[in-house]
Scaffold this motif. Structure first.
Motif, PDB file in Angstrom:
ATOM      1  N   PHE A 196       0.846  -1.198   0.000  1.00 16.74           N
ATOM      2  CA  PHE A 196       0.000   0.000   0.000  1.00 16.74           C
ATOM      3  C   PHE A 196       0.881   1.247   0.000  1.00 16.74           C
ATOM      4  O   PHE A 196       1.920   1.269   0.667  1.00 16.74           O
ATOM      5  N   GLU A 197       0.441   2.250  -0.745  1.00 16.01           N
ATOM      6  CA  GLU A 197       1.109   3.555  -0.652  1.00 16.01           C
ATOM      7  C   GLU A 197       0.033   4.611  -0.447  1.00 16.01           C
ATOM      8  O   GLU A 197      -0.716   4.955  -1.369  1.00 16.01           O
ATOM      9  N   VAL A 198      -0.034   5.117   0.782  1.00 14.62           N
ATOM     10  CA  VAL A 198      -1.015   6.152   1.115  1.00 14.62           C
ATOM     11  C   VAL A 198      -0.404   7.502   0.719  1.00 14.62           C
ATOM     12  O   VAL A 198       0.676   7.847   1.186  1.00 14.62           O
ATOM     13  N   PRO A 199      -1.086   8.277  -0.139  1.00 16.87           N
ATOM     14  CA  PRO A 199      -0.509   9.512  -0.665  1.00 16.87           C
ATOM     15  C   PRO A 199      -0.673  10.694   0.276  1.00 16.87           C
ATOM     16  O   PRO A 199      -0.948  11.812  -0.155  1.00 16.87           O
ATOM     17  N   SER A 200      -0.525  10.446   1.563  1.00 15.63           N
ATOM     18  CA  SER A 200      -0.594  11.503   2.576  1.00 15.63           C
ATOM     19  C   SER A 200       0.034  10.922   3.827  1.00 15.63           C
ATOM     20  O   SER A 200       0.377   9.743   3.878  1.00 15.63           O
ATOM     21  N   ARG A 201       0.197  11.761   4.844  1.00 13.87           N
ATOM     22  CA  ARG A 201       0.844  11.280   6.066  1.00 13.87           C
ATOM     23  C   ARG A 201       0.031  10.173   6.722  1.00 13.87           C
ATOM     24  O   ARG A 201       0.577   9.166   7.154  1.00 13.87           O
ATOM     25  N   ARG A 202      -1.276  10.391   6.817  1.00 17.00           N
ATOM     26  CA  ARG A 202      -2.115   9.415   7.520  1.00 17.00           C
ATOM     27  C   ARG A 202      -3.314   9.016   6.682  1.00 17.00           C
ATOM     28  O   ARG A 202      -3.814   9.828   5.889  1.00 17.00           O
ATOM     29  N   GLY A 203      -3.797   7.822   6.894  1.00 17.46           N
ATOM     30  CA  GLY A 203      -4.995   7.379   6.177  1.00 17.46           C
ATOM     31  C   GLY A 203      -5.356   5.952   6.542  1.00 17.46           C
ATOM     32  O   GLY A 203      -4.533   5.210   7.097  1.00 17.46           O
ATOM     33  N   THR A 231       5.234   1.846  11.937  1.00 13.56           N
ATOM     34  CA  THR A 231       4.480   3.100  12.012  1.00 13.56           C
ATOM     35  C   THR A 231       3.141   2.929  11.285  1.00 13.56           C
ATOM     36  O   THR A 231       2.589   3.900  10.759  1.00 13.56           O
ATOM     37  N   ALA A 232       2.656   1.716  11.228  1.00 17.30           N
ATOM     38  CA  ALA A 232       1.376   1.411  10.592  1.00 17.30           C
ATOM     39  C   ALA A 232       0.665   0.347  11.420  1.00 17.30           C
ATOM     40  O   ALA A 232       1.290  -0.354  12.218  1.00 17.30           O
ATOM     41  N   ASN A 254       3.143   8.277   2.334  1.00 13.91           N
ATOM     42  CA  ASN A 254       3.914   8.791   1.192  1.00 13.91           C
ATOM     43  C   ASN A 254       5.065   7.874   0.813  1.00 13.91           C
ATOM     44  O   ASN A 254       6.080   8.334   0.303  1.00 13.91           O
ATOM     45  N   ARG A 255       4.914   6.599   1.098  1.00 10.89           N
ATOM     46  CA  ARG A 255       5.915   5.598   0.702  1.00 10.89           C
ATOM     47  C   ARG A 255       5.220   4.230   0.666  1.00 10.89           C
ATOM     48  O   ARG A 255       4.246   4.020   1.377  1.00 10.89           O
ATOM     49  N   PRO A 256       5.734   3.324  -0.149  1.00 10.35           N
ATOM     50  CA  PRO A 256       5.116   1.991  -0.207  1.00 10.35           C
ATOM     51  C   PRO A 256       5.438   1.177   1.049  1.00 10.35           C
ATOM     52  O   PRO A 256       6.590   1.165   1.505  1.00 10.35           O
TER      53      PRO A 256
END
Lengths: 138, 138, 138
Positions: free
Chosen positions: A10-17, A47-48, A126-128
């Motif tokens: 997963f790559e979330v395109p923001s800090r949190r999601g 961190t997830a 913001n990273r995979p």
């Protein structure tokens, strides 16, 4: 005993999601052909989170706001940042929401109550990043 | 590999409460006739918890007061309530206390330390809700 | 299906502390000779945690400070202390950090992401306490 392993990226395109990953885990279970057993789903990053709750947008906003109250983002406020990181808050948020869930597998299905859905919780995006699915059983 | 599944039903006659469910889980384990394995016990509802701690009344009052501080009941204070619900706090409280426990099964017994007891934690009660017990092993 | 059980003992010479127990769990896994399965690691005491995070000293200081904010040590502040105890805070801290982790076993190894390490978290130390390692699989 059979076992099955898969990684989900997963790559979330923001800090949190938060991302509902239930259908992806269900596809893993189908591939595994396991009918009775246990399905572990865990974040491979510290961190997830992987957690189970309701798929309701307002609730997710509540989670985000609440976690920010308990463990605010603060680039200068954590000892961990002496290593050059700025994600001390993400380690704490993940601790509240949890690293993993174990789900019963019954008759080839995720054995869920009416509203249970599996989420990936990102707190330093913001990273995979990866989630591990491991299923054992027969 | 053997597997066993049971549902336990609880109706807490108040908004919040803790019930010691250890003896019920132990009865499931006996029924399963599994001697070595893992026993998953999870809330099937997303405003309830299953957790392990001490069976001490004062401690349970501390838990309740503490959770109310971290995530107060507030009918108007959560985005989730735009759906007509009033239990946003219950989703957060359950996240702190956890959805599930996995307990080792050794020699046909729940493999516990001296004070470990399994609790159902209700944060939005006054209705019947379920706990899933899934045991796998030999 | 094979199963393996071991107890690990720890005595933290202070009230609170974190110990990296990854290598000890890895040794258990080698002894078990299990190649595919699940490895449960849990605190057998209700004022201690087992959790997975990063082995970084600053982060551990952040955890300690943060938990003290969420659930402060307070000999006179908890109902639980009417039993003669002074560790009410430790029960709450352990609830945040969790009792247990379940780790996938793949190809005879703990199936970890790049930074995952297993920690024993002590919140009421100065006494010997136990962690249970239970591995099932083939």
């Amino acid at each position: 005993m059979k076992s099955y392993r898969a990684e989900l990226w997963f790559e979330v395109p923001s800090r949190r999601g938060f991302i509902n990953i239930t259908s992806k885990v269900r596809r893993c279970l189908e591939e595994s052909a396991i009918r009775e057993g246990l399905c572990l789903v865990n974040a491979m990053h510290i961190t997830a989170s992987v957690f189970i709750n309701d798929d309701e947008r307002g609730l997710h906003q509540d989670f985000d706001r609440w976690l920010e109250t308990l463990a605010p983002f603060d680039p200068s406020g954590y000892k961990h940042h002496q290593t050059g990181e700025d994600n001390g808050d993400a380690h704490l948020k993940r601790s509240v929401m949890g690293r993993e869930v174990t789900v019963a597998v019954t008759d080839g299905e995720l054995d869920f109550g009416p509203w249970e859905q599996i989420f990936y919780g990102e707190f330093d995006g913001n990273r995979p990043k990866r989630v591990l699915v491991k299923i054992i059983g027969d």
